[in-house]
Each structure stands twice: as structure tokens, then as C-alpha cells.
Write a protein that holds these residues in place. Structure first.
Motif, short mmCIF file in Angstrom:
data_model
loop_
_atom_site.label_atom_id
_atom_site.label_comp_id
_atom_site.label_asym_id
_atom_site.label_seq_id
_atom_site.Cartn_x
_atom_site.Cartn_y
_atom_site.Cartn_z
N GLN A 10 38.62 36.86 50.08
CA GLN A 10 39.75 36.44 49.22
C GLN A 10 39.39 36.48 47.74
O GLN A 10 38.38 35.94 47.32
CB GLN A 10 40.20 35.04 49.62
N GLY A 11 40.25 37.11 46.99
CA GLY A 11 40.04 37.19 45.55
C GLY A 11 39.13 38.33 45.12
O GLY A 11 38.84 38.47 43.94
N ALA A 51 32.87 38.05 43.04
CA ALA A 51 32.64 37.57 44.40
C ALA A 51 33.92 36.93 44.93
O ALA A 51 34.72 36.38 44.17
CB ALA A 51 31.50 36.56 44.40
N PRO A 52 34.12 36.98 46.24
CA PRO A 52 35.26 36.26 46.82
C PRO A 52 35.17 34.78 46.49
O PRO A 52 34.08 34.25 46.23
CB PRO A 52 35.07 36.49 48.33
N ILE A 53 36.29 34.12 46.54
CA ILE A 53 36.34 32.70 46.27
C ILE A 53 36.47 31.96 47.60
O ILE A 53 37.38 32.23 48.37
CB ILE A 53 37.50 32.39 45.29
#
Lengths: 341, 341, 341, 341
Positions: free
Chosen positions: C283-284, C337-339
Motif C-alpha cells: 500500500q502506497g 516504501a509501502p506504508i
């Protein structure tokens, strides 16, 4: 007439759901509630949403006087029910919500990897999928609740498999599962922050124990081995299971077969051809919604079923079976409409 | 005896909630459902979770034959009820769920900025906060539902204000509001992606129209002007309002006053001193949970109340009032336990 | 060196995501932002989370001076891009995030049921699945973003189809889709109260327009018609698509093929054999996570891919393509990086 | 120049967030990651969303060679930091994210009910609220992270208290707290099914330990005792704290004071007068949004601040302080835009 019931293992979600449902039942009284680790506490402390009800305090199982109890619901973690049921009065009617009596002795050993401690009771237990075992349940002393996933998928597939309307060697079931199915026990991956904003499969590759039920039930229906593909996925929803079943067969014939099969069932509703059910439309209820869609690829059909895992998938089914075992109207306490939104 | 009711404006969430509740009511029958823009559709199309019920098809209001109807629930957007109620048969009992008849003529004009089109009916309308207007509601022909926020806060504060147990000039109410309170109408800020993972205040600074009810009710209780501070906040929950009310007064006296006031009320539950209620513990029900906590700063007390905005905050209250107006047991159709989780 | 870009249609979620990503890009400057209906507003009003950035005010497209612009991102609803792109300066590089240039002329007409208004541009447009069209994208003037679902599934299946490692006539793709994929437009079924606590399929039976991309791409890979089964399901998550692809083929060979194919790709990560990816873990970000699991039924394999629909499924892909078209390092602005959580 | 850092206690959410942020930091390298119970595991196993990063494997603290480390982040549960920090090399710079060094010796004993095991270090520790202790942090060897709630409220109130713009004896702070603030440890009330669809207060009545920080900081600002009312509420959101502070003072003066105070702060943004910030507009970022609203009741003002508890409320603050302590630009690694939706 009022019947008295006990709920053994009342501190989990299925126990609380039984209390919620029985609270609307005109002929059933909760005479005992047990939870070994929380014995002595009022139910309102364990489940404050039940605060308005006049309920017995939680006790240990040993403290229960079974003499006036007509039926016991057993909502213990798997493995614990079998030892307990063995010790209950032999004439007490029992509805077990766990996995201990769902499978044949061979099936149990194979999927749970342990010897059963009450093998003498295994033959007696009736598989609790009400709509398909109604007569046997009515006459049973011990009924075994089905797995919640197992129930969801069987509503979609049993009539099709039995009538051999679909290719038995090519059944793909992709499930979306609400989080309450994991119960109230502490696991890191069940924390809010881990599950919110996430979807992920689990028990992948054919390892989920509910496959033991599919193997047993589907194979029995046709007298040959049936092995479906089955992958559950956790979705950030409190309650609900939605099973997307991809099968090979004629969509019209499939739809007609489901409509015919469930025409007289009070809790199973087949949507018009081509419509898909939604998880939120059965939440909090004992209803199953089913939909059938033909794909643009000829001969491929999607059958979707959805139910509330804590209700129809567990406690609602248990109450429905208890009603039958006690000679009551099967729908008592179970006609609550779903809650939406 | 069965009473016949109509739900005018049945395509919104409060309409659906009325249907859900009435489905469990042993003496009430839904004789008509209207929704002008969806007239002709079956209710199951607008609300598929009600699919199992045998309901009349949606019609326009003009198509309703009111001759056999005992009571009409009016669940229209504010501003539309007043014109409609005026045209209904003069002896028909009416429970309006909207804002049109909640306020005095002056209050209405001040907060809604428009002339009322049925001023002749305003004096007749009884404010529908059941627990505080029970006798007048029993005798009324027209009852006006309260705002859902207004109900939540009044349960916490009315007994305290009336007994002057708290400083009337220093009341801060911070509310957390579930999203269904905004209804089913299309607004960008009500999209899932906008509300999920968000909390934000709205109608800040004393602009929320439910303040008209607080001003009217609280001032009437003590014969002087009372002006509370009130800020609602949207939280990503489907149903529920939780009001955190910061007051100046003795916590023990406050707790005792609430306990005494609600001891005989079937739907209002005061938690033990020092405990706080949780929104999820009343979801889907007509119950109100109240908690009182004394702060370490002497003389400062937190009073928290929570209810389900669609149920006790709206449709549950409406049904409770309808029961009274029809001479029925006030709790019929309303004793459903909350659904948790 | 700094390149100047315009974002045409900046008031939707993909527009905002482009701004978020470009804000970390060391060599890209946003020179213009347009949104016809919100022209004149500061971006901070439309998207307050971007408040800290120094951004140009929203304008109409007509107000943009394209003379200093190196590349335009077009994030308009489908059908509007084609007319717009036609009017843009002929040498301006364009990355279209919509559907207008994804399909061949025949495919477009078939799936969108309308004549294309810029047929002269269709042959020039390169399909924007970066990892598979990198060289052509680098040289392109007009790149068409893929569908977000189409991207997710192609990462899982392209290498397998191309190498004919799987049965081309038996591919079932069951998708779980976050809600932001529906965009910011007003639809009743996208309201929070409708989507929260729900899972439901849509565009069932082979009607989803992204099937046009699968048909086009998969058939081209093997020189014969390939028709997959594809059912998306809405899940109550803001961002993310998780595709569960059920195929017939050897799991080890499939895993090896994906590992080999993506070994040098900066954004595609193949998990160890037998592990499943989770939506929240990308995500993100612009990453794709892929997992392969062999079923207990021999020869049946589950391939799961997941990505963030707004990032890798749309705006991240667009930026990755823009980097290539502008001769920049492909990963600039995309290594966030993903959150989690 | 590259600085080397260690993260001690990297298996919690704040540890993961530090890694996520540092991954975008141009001058910082993670040289060691520790987690006693997960020593030996790759970080990708504990946090698969960080899979794309090249990170050292988790070790025990004993296994870390501190000789090349410039600064250590300590993200251990409270009570464990103090013993650890005592054993670290005396010249190693340390940013502690926990509670062990936030309070004066008296405050610590009073709120944590235990003797401190490293009292000799307490005087040295600087309170890590960057915007208010910047110079001391720049010169410090040991910086103590603030509580996440404590940070949120102080951004709203410090300038007002210091300037005595508000009544110091009447400050009510009602907080809405995302769930990740509770960390990754196993607690029944942090399960998804318990928190979803719920809002409830906790640590009510002035028992929350962050009050120790408010007492210490606010009293120090004005040289007299200040005791605010403070009630946090859990809301079903992953990240974010939103503090609604009800104060007595002139809204215009308050707004002006906050604008003046934060005009040059890179991470603190004051919205235009009368607007309220939203939790989702800072998610994933180091920004604080602040809003001021005057009530219709004269002299009453609502000040709202919101930040991401894992970022600005914890790991972002820690990195900001580390940058200062290492002589770097304070904003390095911290300018990521919030993620919305």
C-alpha cells in the motif's frame, strides 16, 4: 412450554451470538452459561452488549446442574468438546459448534492429526447442515456444527454436485472471510492494525481443515472422490463469508437447480439469474443469499453464496438444529432481518 | 389486534431500519411503503437485505390508500415533511422522523432559515424524546422525532440540567458520529475512500442544527437560556453516536441522578461508576448506555452516552413512540439485543 | 536538469497521487494542474493533504501554456482523453492514465461501444505496462496507462502464458479491489455506509472492460485467442488489488518462471515458494508482490499478485513510463516504501 | 557523508516506521536492527512490506557492534529503555522513542510507579518536542521522544498557554486515536473484531500517563500548576490522532498566535480561521495540521490538531531529532506527502 438450555463455552463470539439469538426465542430459556477462565463473572462483563439481559452468571462446567437442562450448546475450541461431551449426561441433547464431531473417524484423524478421545460418540453425531440433514437432526441426540466455510460452499454446490450438473474435477472456490471467524483468541495477525486495509489468503494449497468436510460430504454425494480447490481470504469485515465458486456447467440449469432445491427453505434465497449477492445483505441474520452468473466463456458459471459466519455459519445453524431436536418450529429465534448498513 | 402502518419515504436508511424493526413486531403490519423516485420497485431492489420479507411494493404517496392505515411514519428529508403532513388525513396518527416539527416556530425559522409551510400543525407536534415526553406522546396525533445527536446528548444531560447538578454555563459535548447518519444521499465527503481512515469535525462553532433542539429543551428545563458547546466528528463506523460530555459537577451526585432517573427505563442503562460505554455495545439496538467518570481535577466530570443513530436515534425511537400512540406495549419490536462484533 | 510536467485532470485520486509521487521526484516540476470544474481553486482546497506543497493553482486546460511543458499526464474520465490529446501540441509527450488508448481500434469499439474520435492517434499509442513494453515506451510520444486490474493480473500471468506453462483455456482470476479504484465520482454504492462491512462481486460474467486488455494482450502473446475468467470484488479497503489466479500447471515451474522473469525488475518481487502476498504490504508504493502455491490437487496452482491500484496500478506506472520517455532513471520518485500499518 | 544508525527494538510498528522513513533519507544508513525475540530473522519476515529493502538481519542487542554507529534509536516498551541506554557506549547519541526519559525523576516515579534504574541519565535527557526544544536537542546526546498524544495536544496549546491567551484552569482535550498507537502486542481489545465499528474512551478520569507530560510541560511554561482534562478515545483508523481542545479565549487572538508561532516551521500548518483539520490529511507524514474555530458562545474556542501517531507522533519526530543531533538538515527523510485516500 419452555425448554432450558446451557451454553458451555459462552465467552467466545459464538457463545455471545447464541445468547443474542435465544434472547428473541419465545420458548427457550438460558439456564446456564459456562466459561472456565471467566467463571464467576457476569456475562455483562465479558460481553457488555448483553448487559440488558437477565442472564445467569458464568460458571465452570462442573458447577452446572444438568438435571433440568434439555439441551446443551457446546462452543469450545476444537479438541476440547470431545472430552467434555463424553462426560455429559448420556441423555442430554447436545449441539456442538466445534469441529470435534464433524468428520468420520478417518477424516478426523487425517485432518486433525490426533486420536479422538470419544470415538464411541463419533458414529452417533449427525452432521449439522440443517437443510440437508434435517430428518436425521430431528432424531439426533448429538449434532455437530459444520465449519462456517464448509456451510457457505455447500449451499452453493451440494445440489449441483448431487445432480452432477457440474464437472466434479474442476471446482474452484475462492472465499472472502470476515474477521470474527478467527474468534476472540489473541493472534498478532488478528490485531486491528494488521487486518484493516488488508486482504490476504491463508491456509493455501489445500491445507484448510474445512476441506475435510468437503471431501467427506461431496464424495458421499456421488460415491466417488471429489476434491475441490478452496482458498479463503481474510477481508476487513466483522461478519460474513462470501464464496465465489467457479464451476463448469450450464448456468441456466444450475440456477434452476438451486431455485428448485431452495424453494421451500425458509433461510436460503436464490437471487434472479445473473445477480450477485452481497455480504452486507445477510449480516446479523440466518439467511443465505445465492447468485448464479453465466460467463461469456460458454459453459463456465460463477455461483456465489454468502452468509454470516457467526449466525448461519455457526450459532444460527446451531439454534436451528436445536429447534429441530427439541421438536420446535425450526425458525424460532432466527427470523431477525439482516442489519444494514 | 394488528395495526396497519405506512412508511412514507422508505428508500432511505431510516426507512429500511423501520422495516427491519417492524418485521419483529408482533402486532404491526406494513401496509404501504412509498418512495417517489423509486415508485414501482420492489423493496428488495432498493434494500436487498430485506429480500426475505413479504413487503408491499414501493409506490408514490399519492397511490397510498390511507383509509385502513392507523399510523404513518414519515421519513423524508427535512423541509418535505411539513408539506406532506399537511395533506395527510387529519385523523391519521403521524410519527415524523425528520426535523420539520422538532422546533418551536421561532426555533424552526431561526435554524432552518425558512418559513414553515404548516404553521398550524406546529403547536400540535410533540417532541419525540420518549423517556421525557411519554405521556404527551401517548396522547399525541403528531410526534416529531428528535435529532439523533440531540437524543444522545439529552440522555446524558437532561436529568443533570433539570436538577441543576452541573454548571449550566460550561457544558462541552464532543460527539463521535457514525456515517449512516448522513443518509444515503450522494455527497463526495461520504464516499468510502474519503471517510475510511479519517476523523474530522463538522458543523463547527455552534452551527449544527441540532443545537436548536438543545437550546429549546435545555432552556425550557430551567427557565433560562442554556447554550452548550457541541462539536460532532465523523468516525469511520456505520452506526453509532458517542457523546463525551464534559461538565462541572460532582461525579457521585451525577451518577446517582442518572441511575435514579433511568432505573425504570427499559432502554437506558447506566454503567457502574467510573466505567465508560462503547459504541459497538449498542449497535443495532434501541438501547442507550451511559457512563460517568470523575476526573482527577476535582469537580470535573465526564458523562458519556452512546446509542445507535438509526435505531434509538431515529427509527427505534419512532417505533417506540408509535407503540405509545397506538396504545401498545412500548417495547414491542424493540428488544433486539445489540449485534457484536 | 528539471523537466516540466502538466497534470490534466488533477482533481481525481490519480491526479492527487501523481502530485504526491512527483513531490519526491528530484528532477520533475509540476508546471500546470487542470480541473475544468474546479478551475481557480488552489489544489489545497481540493486535496488538503497536499497543503504543504507549493503547487500551481488549478486552471482549465485552455489556460495552460504548453510551450515550456515537456510531458503531460492526462487523468480524465474515459472518453474525454481522446478528444483532448488530439488537441495537444503534436510534439508534447503524453501519458494517458485512462482507457482511451489502451485497446486496438477494434478492441476499443467492441468494449466501449463508440467510435474513437482520434483514430489517427491509436496506432501510435504504446500500451503502458512498463515491465513488458519498456523499449517501446522509451521511444513513445503517447503512452496509454493500463487498467489497474489489467496490470495486476498481467504481472501474474504474462510470463506463464507466453511460455505456455499453463492451460490457456482454464484460467480463473478472482480479484479483490479497494474502493479508491472507483474514483471520486458520486455513486450510491460507493458511500461509506454501503461499502463498509461489505464484499460483493461486480461486472460479473465477463463484462468488465479490462477484459478487453486481457483478450488483446494474452492473445497476442501466443498468437491464438485466450479468454480468461475474471471477476472483481469490492472489499472495504482504500487502496489495493489482490488477484487470485487459479491455473493449471506445475507450481515449481511457474514459480521459477516468475522468479526468472522478475529477477532484475526493481518493482516486482516474487515471494518464496508457497507464500502468499498481502494487499497491505504494498500500500502506497509502486511495488508488486507475487506468490505461487501448489495445491494438494496435483497440477493446480494458485498465483497471487497484489499492487496499489492508485500507485503501481495507475499513477506510479504513469510516472515510471514518464521517466522512461524523458530519458530519466525509471525509478525516480517511485522508491517510497509501502506504508504499514 | 553517511551516518550509521541502529534501531534497537525494530519489530514494533515504530521500528518499522523508522525503517520506512530512513529508506528515503539521503545520508543515513541502517547499520543494525535488533529485536531480541525475533533475532536471526530477516526484517522481511517480520515486516513483509519492507521486503524490497536491503536491510541487516535482526540480531540481539548484544550482537551489535556499536563502534561504527553514530546514533541509536531505541524503540523498546517503556521500562526496558532505561536499563538498556545505561549500558550503551557513553558517547553514542541516543533517541529514545519510549517513555523512560520523558519525565522528571519525580514525574516518572509518580506516573510509572517505579524507581528509575538510570537516574544518572535523567537530567541529561532532552524532551524531544522538536519545535520547542530545537536548540537543546541539537546539542543533546540523549533525546526522549514525547508521547504521541502529548505531542498532538502540545502543538495546539503550548503557544496559547505560554502567552496566557487562554484560561489555564479550563482546558478540555478530547482525543480520537488510531489503533496502531497500541502497538503490535496482543490484547483482546485490540483485535479487529473488537475495534472495528467501535469508539470508546479509555484511561478516563485523568489516568493516562501522557498527563505526566502535560503537567510537566504546561506548568513549566507558566510557572504554576496547570491541569488539563484529557480523554483519549479509540477510533477504527490505523494511524492518526486528532485532538479537539476546548478552551476559553479569543479565537482571533488564538489563531493569530498559532500562525505566528508556526510560520517558519516546516511541518506545522495552521489552516485558515474557521477550518478544521482532518486526520486522513496527514496520514503517513510528519505534518501537523491545526485549526481554530470560534464558537457561537462568545469567548469559547475550539483548537484542533492532528498528526500521524507513528510518524510525527513517534518515528518522524525521532528522525527529525536525530537529524538535528547529527548536524543534518532537519527535514531529511521527512518531506513525504501524506497518503490520501
Amino acid at each position: 412450554m419452555t425448554v432450558n438450555v446451557a451454553i458451555l463455552g459462552a465467552s467466545g463470539y459464538t457463545g455471545a451470538e447464541l445468547v443474542r439469538l435465544i434472547a428473541t426465542h419465545p420458548m427457550m430459556r438460558i439456564a446456564a452459561l459456562t466459561a472456565d477462565r471467566k467463571a464467576g463473572q457476569p456475562m455483562a462483563q465479558v460481553f457488555p452488549h448483553l448487559r440488558h439481559l437477565d442472564l445467569p452468571r458464568l460458571t465452570t462446567i462442573e458447577q452446572v446442574d444438568f438435571s433440568g437442562i434439555d439441551l446443551a450448546f457446546v462452543a469450545l475450541p476444537h479438541g476440547l468438546s470431545q472430552a467434555l461431551v463424553k462426560e455429559l449426561p448420556p441423555k442430554l441433547k447436545v449441539v456442538d459448534l466445534g469441529a470435534d464431531f464433524r468428520l468420520t473417524p478417518e477424516g478426523y484423524k487425517s485432518w486433525y492429526g490426533a486420536d479422538h478421545v470419544a470415538p464411541e460418540l463419533q458414529p452417533e453425531a449427525v452432521y449439522g447442515l440443517t437443510e440437508f440433514y434435517r430428518d436425521r437432526i430431528r432424531a439426533a441426540r448429538l449434532v455437530a456444527g459444520t465449519g462456517c466455510n464448509a456451510a457457505t460452499v455447500q449451499f452453493a454446490l451440494r445440489p449441483l454436485i448431487e445432480a452432477r450438473l457440474i464437472d466434479l474435477d474442476d471446482i474452484v472456490c475462492d472465499l472472502k472471510n470476515g474477521i470474527s471467524g478467527a474468534g476472540r483468541s489473541l493472534k498478532e495477525n488478528m490485531l486491528f492494525a494488521e487486518r484493516s486495509e488488508d486482504v490476504a489468503g491463508y491456509s493455501q494449497g489445500g491445507r484448510h481443515r474445512h476441506l475435510g468436510e468437503f471431501d467427506q460430504e461431496f464424495s458421499a454425494l456421488v460415491g466417488r472422490e471429489v476434491r475441490i480447490l478452496f482458498t479463503p481470504h481474510l477481508v476487513p469485515v466483522n461478519r460474513g463469508i462470501l464464496a465465489s465458486c467457479y464451476v463448469k456447467g450450464d448456468p441456466q440449469a444450475i440456477h434452476a437447480a438451486l431455485q428448485a432445491r431452495y424453494a421451500d427453505e425458509p433461510f436460503c434465497i436464490v437471487l434472479p439469474m445473473g445477480e450477485l449477492p452481497a455480504m452486507s445483505h445477510v449480516q446479523g441474520s440466518n439467511f443465505v443469499h445465492l447468485g448464479v452468473v453465466g460467463d461469456r466463456v460458454a459453459g463456465r458459471t460463477l455461483v456465489v453464496s454468502t452468509l454470516d459466519n457467526l449466525n448461519k455459519g455457526s450459532s444460527g445453524q446451531a439454534l436451528q438444529n436445536a429447534n429441530l431436536m427439541l421438536g420446535l418450529d425450526e425458525t424460532l429465534g432466527l427470523m431477525l432481518a439482516p442489519i444494514f448498513p
